[in-house]
Enzyme design. Structure first.
Site, PDB file in Angstrom:
ATOM      1  N   GLU A 259      31.746  45.429  18.479  1.00 32.48           N
ATOM      2  CA  GLU A 259      31.400  44.287  19.351  1.00 32.48           C
ATOM      3  C   GLU A 259      30.571  44.758  20.536  1.00 32.48           C
ATOM      4  O   GLU A 259      30.993  44.652  21.686  1.00 32.48           O
ATOM      5  CB  GLU A 259      32.667  43.659  19.921  1.00 32.48           C
ATOM      6  N   ARG A 298      26.696  44.079  40.128  1.00 28.77           N
ATOM      7  CA  ARG A 298      27.253  45.333  39.609  1.00 28.77           C
ATOM      8  C   ARG A 298      27.255  46.507  40.598  1.00 28.77           C
ATOM      9  O   ARG A 298      28.234  47.245  40.677  1.00 28.77           O
ATOM     10  CB  ARG A 298      26.560  45.730  38.305  1.00 28.77           C
ATOM     11  N   CYS A 328      25.123  37.681  53.604  1.00 31.62           N
ATOM     12  CA  CYS A 328      25.656  38.043  54.914  1.00 31.62           C
ATOM     13  C   CYS A 328      26.970  38.803  54.818  1.00 31.62           C
ATOM     14  O   CYS A 328      28.017  38.335  55.277  1.00 31.62           O
ATOM     15  CB  CYS A 328      25.756  36.798  55.775  1.00 31.62           C
ATOM     16  N   GLU A 329      26.890  39.925  54.165  1.00 35.15           N
ATOM     17  CA  GLU A 329      27.961  40.917  54.042  1.00 35.15           C
ATOM     18  C   GLU A 329      27.237  42.168  53.596  1.00 35.15           C
ATOM     19  O   GLU A 329      26.075  42.108  53.239  1.00 35.15           O
ATOM     20  CB  GLU A 329      28.949  40.569  52.922  1.00 35.15           C
TER      21      GLU A 329
HETATM   22  C1  LIG Z   1      33.496  43.072  27.033  1.00 37.76           C
HETATM   23  C2  LIG Z   1      33.936  43.278  25.646  1.00 37.76           C
HETATM   24  C3  LIG Z   1      33.108  43.919  24.723  1.00 37.76           C
HETATM   25  C4  LIG Z   1      31.739  44.476  25.071  1.00 37.76           C
HETATM   26  O1  LIG Z   1      31.813  45.659  25.796  1.00 37.76           O
HETATM   27  P1  LIG Z   1      30.477  46.490  26.153  1.00 37.76           P
HETATM   28  O2  LIG Z   1      30.949  47.633  26.953  1.00 37.76           O
HETATM   29  O3  LIG Z   1      29.573  45.592  26.914  1.00 37.76           O
HETATM   30  O4  LIG Z   1      29.849  46.885  24.880  1.00 37.76           O
HETATM   31  C5  LIG Z   1      33.573  44.045  23.433  1.00 37.76           C
HETATM   32  N1  LIG Z   1      34.790  43.571  23.072  1.00 37.76           N
HETATM   33  C6  LIG Z   1      35.607  42.943  23.936  1.00 37.76           C
HETATM   34  C7  LIG Z   1      36.914  42.450  23.475  1.00 37.76           C
HETATM   35  C8  LIG Z   1      35.213  42.784  25.251  1.00 37.76           C
HETATM   36  O5  LIG Z   1      36.039  42.189  26.112  1.00 37.76           O
END
Ligand SMILES: *Cc1c(COP(=O)(O)O)cnc(C)c1O
Length: 414
Positions: A259, A298, A328-329
């Protein structure tokens, strides 16, 4: 993308603006699939939360990806982008049973990460197969905030609770079709990842009806020249061998799922902002831009590094700058950066702005969220308009507020 293309985009669509290069997303997708080319069934589910614009989701679909979603709204976005429900994995954490039931109704794949919901869902819907998210208790990621597989993490069902999972499965007669882990971001040590994978294989043996094993994500991408990154080719080679062995033992050709979010979109993204003011103080030179952590949080949130270049004056003499926002921080994008001489009105380019940048943007300080542009087939396409004042007012409900009554004040004084 060339600097002139980016400058043209800033000129045409204004500033600040996010730009994504479709070609980079495509090449990252291809790099990962190539690394696992010896797996018969490989499935990449793009993690929508990294960057959730519909056109990006459509691009992912054109590449053959499925989606990983963490909220019902992300599921709905995926469906709106034309994905088949069974191409979408729903991996929430800490959501209600009702939301999971809604996702199941929509026909997407369900991933459950706690025993309470597993038991309730299994009791009510024993025929709907679910995947379970395991916490292997391995610290794979770098930054504690983005590492989610360690022992104190709120994510996943502990491997020590597998006996309880098995009891729930038996008592409810539910079906487990997948085993999942996601240990967090910034995997550098492939051996640690492989070690966590062994825990997943061991867990998988307990379940007889699996279709897939999902190894989550967390591939680290480079942020500067010569930066360290996950060696996906090495991981591909080693994990493929182990996965194919496991499928042999298991007696079925399972699907190997990932994923990736950051890996696919981080480097494709560029953030463009204009310099409002160059301010010399007694200790430093600040370059103040027409943006802030409301648009790119980030650096302030987890100290991430975004390389900054002055594309309006690339040949200028380099000087040290602190690049800051207008919030403004404390609002710092980078301290002590060597950047070619910055003049007011110049356009700065921030790298690695594809993942967790626009998707985390807010209206803080009542500012508009930026426009988004996709560079696709050598052309710039606007894929999200910059907000307007109407967006700021849109959901506000005005009531009548009258001034405190004058008489009362007078009476009190008497
Ligand atoms: C955020 C997330 C990802 C993606 O993570 P990356 O570091 O962006 O590749 C994959 N699986 C789940 C369950 C997530 O919460």
């Amino acid at each position: 993308m060339k600097h002139t293309d980016l400058l043209n985009i800033a000129h045409t669509f204004g500033s600040p603006t996010y730009v994504y290069d479709a070609q980079k997303i495509t090449s990252q997708y291809e790099r990962l699939t190539k690394a696992f080319q010896n797996v018969t069934n490989l499935k990449l589910h793009y993690a929508v939360k990294a960057l959730s614009n519909l056109s990006i989701l459509k691009l992912m679909k054109s590449l053959g990806a499925g989606l990983d979603t963490v909220s019902i709204q992300e599921v709905q976005l995926g469906l709106a982008a034309g994905f088949d429900p069974n191409e979408i994995m729903y991996t929430p954490n800490g959501v209600s049973l009702e939301e999971i039931e809604k996702a199941a109704q929509l026909g997407v794949k369900i991933n459950i990460d706690n025993l309470s919901i597993l038991e309730q869902f299994g009791s009510k819907h024993p025929t709907i197969p679910v995947c379970i998210r395991i916490n292997p208790h391995v610290m794979a990621g770098g930054n504690h905030n983005i590492s989610v597989g360690h022992i104190d993490s709120k994510f996943g069902i502990s491997i020590h609770q597998i006996p309880h999972v098995l009891r729930i499965v038996e008592l409810t007669d539910m079906h487990i079709n997948g085993i999942h882990m996601h240990t967090g971001s910034d995997i550098l040590d492939i051996d640690v990842f492989l070690y966590a994978s062994e825990i997943l294989f061991n867990t998988a043996k307990n379940f007889k009806e699996l279709d897939f094993i999902d190894f989550g994500s967390g591939f680290k991408v480079p942020y500067k020249k010569d930066d360290i990154q996950t060696n996906v080719e090495e991981l591909g080679e080693k994990l493929t061998t182990r996965f194919n062995e496991f499928c042999q033992e298991y007696g079925k050709e399972l699907s190997l799922n990932f994923e990736p979010g950051k890996f696919l979109v981080s480097e494709s993204g560029t953030f463009l902002a204009e310099v409002n003011v160059v301010k010399q103080t007694t200790s430093t030179v600040f370059a103040g831009i027409d943006s802030g952590f409301n648009h790119l949080i980030r650096p302030m949130l987890y100290n991430s590094y975004h390389h900054i270049e002055n594309i309006s004056n690339p040949e200028g003499r380099e000087r040290y700058y602190s690049v800051v926002g207008y919030i403004c921080e404390t609002d710092t994008f980078g301290n002590n950066r060597r950047i070619s001489e910055i003049r007011e009105g110049d356009i700065l380019k921030f790298n690695n702005a594809g993942a967790y940048c626009f998707s985390m943007a807010s209206n803080y300080n009542s500012r508009y969220r930026p426009a988004e542009v996709l560079w696709y087939n050598e052309e710039a396409h606007l894929i999200r308009k910059r907000e307007t004042f109407d967006d700021i007012l849109k959901n506000q409900v005005e009531i009548t507020i009258s001034s405190p009554k004058k008489e009362e004040t007078v009476l009190k004084e008497v």
